[in-house]
Scaffold this active site. Structure first.
Site, PDB file in Angstrom:
ATOM      1  N   GLU A   1       0.859  -1.183   0.000  1.00 38.00           N
ATOM      2  CA  GLU A   1       0.000   0.000   0.000  1.00 38.00           C
ATOM      3  C   GLU A   1       0.896   1.235   0.000  1.00 38.00           C
ATOM      4  OE1 GLU A   1      -3.107   0.127   2.954  1.00 38.00           O
ATOM      5  OE2 GLU A   1      -2.903   2.296   3.199  1.00 38.00           O
TER       6      GLU A   1
ATOM      7  N   GLU B   1      -2.032  11.472   3.657  1.00 42.68           N
ATOM      8  CA  GLU B   1      -3.080  11.310   4.650  1.00 42.68           C
ATOM      9  C   GLU B   1      -3.063  12.526   5.564  1.00 42.68           C
ATOM     10  OE1 GLU B   1      -3.953   6.921   5.917  1.00 42.68           O
ATOM     11  OE2 GLU B   1      -1.773   7.162   5.858  1.00 42.68           O
TER      12      GLU B   1
END
Length: 694
Positions: free
Chosen positions: A581, A586
């Site tokens: 991933e 974020e």
């Protein structure tokens, strides 16, 4: 036999006048003058020497359940119990005639704990310098103590109730340049030295140590010079073996590992060649545990490093120039609730209120609707043996047990709200799982005597649930040791009516089960009606290597968790994190204007992911470019073409060498988003464009 021999001799000598009084009768000789000496040789070994007159053998009872037998009077014993211990050794000297005497001596044995593998990892077999893992989420974390909430519930090492990113704040950045050197001398002794560049980050509860006046945690001038000794020892407690190494470090003379909470004892939760994860307990508040992550490499500095890209050919993009739903040739939707294991509060939809293109930008909006807590009822917990004989364990009709809730759940005894069907009793227990409660929320009550699961192999429970398929877990524990437990999971088959569920404990091991723990709707957190959007390029655009640039403006509401990321396209075959991933960006609304990137792969996933953070002062009010450059040799994360805040060396052993697809979403709450602002109504992430270069 001796008497028969004497009679034979007398008969043989009768002709010469045998007289009993003239014969020397053999007698049994008693050993005497038993002397025992003990010589402590160190390392747990003690040598014993025993001497006695008229002794044919010596028996050594070493005082720890072991013994030795021999004729020499010499024995050597190596004790194994760690720490300072005393043993009473009893030595018996005996003769072949069956006579014996005994003497006892006391010895004291000190054995220092040692774990060569841990020592080697801590010191690299000589000396190693550790740095705060400033690039990893939760480099300073606050979580529960060993015994957990109310002495019962314990969280695994990857869970930290609050993770603080301290390297982007002036009042805490002194923590981020600390260097800790752990060394081993020629005799195997460990030493510890902290170089904190003259400043220490203090917990506010300990500010009196430096005469501080700040009302919150703060960096103070505090000298930590000097080398201190370190001792390793086993950890005692109820933490599951798989969640800790079981080893702790005690630093002499009040030594500490960067953040001052008054403690010098650090439990090693995990250690690898380049990663150290420890936990310590606040001396002012025993309910608090502080977590630190360290790496064997200094943090990658950001700053003014410009990305010199090797990818300049635009191969795919979406400029979001056409109003309406996202282009179906580029994007499809993920739908559903819960965030796939992250404990999130939102439900993803394809509704235009949550995902739409408008005024030249993509808008993904999290919207709070009307929600309510999840309420379940239960009653008549009954023990059933193999022959069908029943015994009521608890029916809530007399004095109610004392319930202890955790994770946002509470249980009380109330009047039966639906006295019909299978349950017409007057009183029942009500379990309420509040909005935003943890997915593992539940409650327990203690029993005055343990349940005999060897006799009663089944437990039935009347339940009332608002939905079919709600997962109910009945767990039995030992009050004194929650490691001793057994649980059974059953799903409801009826909604809005009473039903009787049976929990089969026939396979349970024998144990002291005197605590009852109940989880209703396990794995689900009441979402409060929050909806949001998550779109992806899966099966539409997938690629290996390249430069991805996404220009976006981020939401700021408490509990928002927007993400721009990529997932290995083979995740449905190999699972996560084997698929890999790449989190390009974020952001957490509870820590506004600090963005992060992360890589998740086997050995470095969830709380142990490779994470980098960068302050972006206007992340929630202005558009910024979030970029990843992914090559066979490296993965670099960039903000506004200037700030490289994390760089990863890629190679053929990682999952980052095959196709990935893009994902954009706004999650709410969960393991990173944290608490949702009670006043939250809605908030939006806006994306100007997505471009991929190769």
């Amino acid at each position: 036999m001796k008497k028969l021999m004497y009679i034979t001799i007398c008969m043989f000598t009768a002709l010469i006048g045998c007289d009993e009084n003239d014969i020397d009768i053999p007698v049994s000789v008693l050993p005497s003058n038993l002397i025992v000496n003990a010589q402590n040789m160190g390392g747990g070994t003690v040598n014993f020497t025993a001497t006695a007159d008229n002794a044919n053998y010596y028996h050594f009872d070493f005082g720890d359940g072991t013994s030795a037998l021999g004729t020499s009077g010499e024995a050597s014993k190596t004790y194994e119990m760690i720490g300072d211990n005393s043993y009473t050794i009893t030595v018996t000297a005996g003769s072949t005639e069956g006579n014996k005497i005994s003497e006892s001596v006391d010895v004291s044995v000190s054995i220092a704990f040692s774990d060569p593998e841990t020592v080697s990892l801590l010191t690299n077999d000589s000396s190693k310098t550790w740095f705060l893992a400033a690039s990893q989420q939760g480099h300073l974390g606050l979580g529960p103590a060993r015994e957990g909430i109310d002495g019962d519930w314990w969280y695994p090492k990857w869970y930290v109730a609050s993770a603080f990113e301290k390297c982007g704040s002036e009042d805490s950045d002194c923590l981020c340049d600390d260097e800790i050197t752990i060394a081993q001398d020629a005799n195997g002794n460990l030493t510890f030295e902290l170089d904190n560049k003259g400043q220490t980050y203090f917990n506010v509860g300990h500010r009196a140590v430096v005469g501080g006046s700040e009302e919150s945690d703060f960096c103070y001038d505090f000298d930590t010079s000097g080398t201190k000794s370190v001792v390793l020892s086993p950890v005692e407690g109820n933490v599951p073996d798989e969640e800790t190494t079981g080893i702790q470090m005690t630093i002499a003379d009040g030594g500490f590992m960067g953040y001052y909470v008054g403690s010098s004892v650090y439990e090693i939760l995990a250690i690898e060649d380049d990663f150290l994860y420890v936990r310590t307990y606040d001396t002012e508040n025993a309910d608090l545990a502080w977590y630190h992550k360290f790496t064997a490499e200094a943090a990658i500095e950001g700053g003014d490093e410009n990305l010199e890209t090797i990818y300049t050919n635009l191969v795919w993009s979406d400029e979001f120039d056409v109003d309406g739903a996202p282009d179906p040739l580029n994007w499809t939707y993920d739908l559903g609730a819960g965030g796939w294991g992250n404990g999130e509060a939102q439900t993803y939809t394809n509704d235009s209120e949550n995902v739409k293109v408008e005024d030249g930008v993509l808008k993904i909006t999290a919207i709070a609707g009307e929600g309510e807590a999840a309420v379940h009822y239960f009653d008549e917990m009954t023990l059933i043996d193999a022959g069908g004989t029943e015994q009521i364990l608890e029916d809530f009709e007399s004095a109610a047990p004392t319930f202890t809730g955790f994770g946002g759940s509470e249980t009380t005894v109330v009047a039966n709200p639906d006295a019909s069907g299978e349950n017409t009793s007057a009183n029942v227990a009500q379990s309420t799982k509040a909005l935003g409660a943890e997915t593992w929320a539940g409650s327990f009550f203690d029993l005055s005597s343990p349940i005999d699961l060897m006799t009663y192999t089944t437990i039935s429970l009347k339940t009332w649930s608002p939905s079919v398929g709600a997962n109910i877990i009945l767990k039995l524990e030992n009050q004194a040791n929650s490691d001793e437990n057994v649980e059974v999971s059953v799903n409801t088959a009826t909604a809005n009516a009473w039903e009787t569920l049976s929990f089969d404990f026939s396979a349970a091991a024998a144990g002291t089960y005197d605590r009852v723990v109940l989880f209703f709707d396990f794995g689900v957190s009441p979402a409060g009606g929050i909806t949001s959007g998550r779109i992806k390029s899966e099966n539409l655009f997938e690629f290996t290597y390249g430069r991805v640039e996404i220009r976006a403006k981020l939401p700021s509401g408490g509990g928002t968790w927007p993400a721009l990321w990529a997932l290995g396209a083979n995740f449905d075959e190999v699972g996560w994190p084997a698929s890999g991933e790449i989190d390009i960006m974020e952001h957490v609304g509870n820590n506004n204007n600090v963005v992060s990137s992360a890589l998740h792969y086997p050995g470095n996933s969830a709380g142990n992911a490779v994470v980098g953070t960068t302050p972006v002062a206007t992340a929630t009010s202005e558009f910024h470019n979030y970029t990843v450059e992914w090559t066979p040799d490296s993965i670099k994360f960039v903000v506004d073409d200037e700030v490289v805040h994390n760089s990863f060396v890629n190679n053929g052993t990682t999952p980052f060498n095959s196709d990935f697809f893009l994902i954009m979403n706004v999650a709410m709450g969960g393991t990173l988003g944290g608490s949702i602002d009670p006043a939250f109504t809605q908030d939006t992430m806006e994306v100007d464009y997505v471009r991929v270069y190769q």
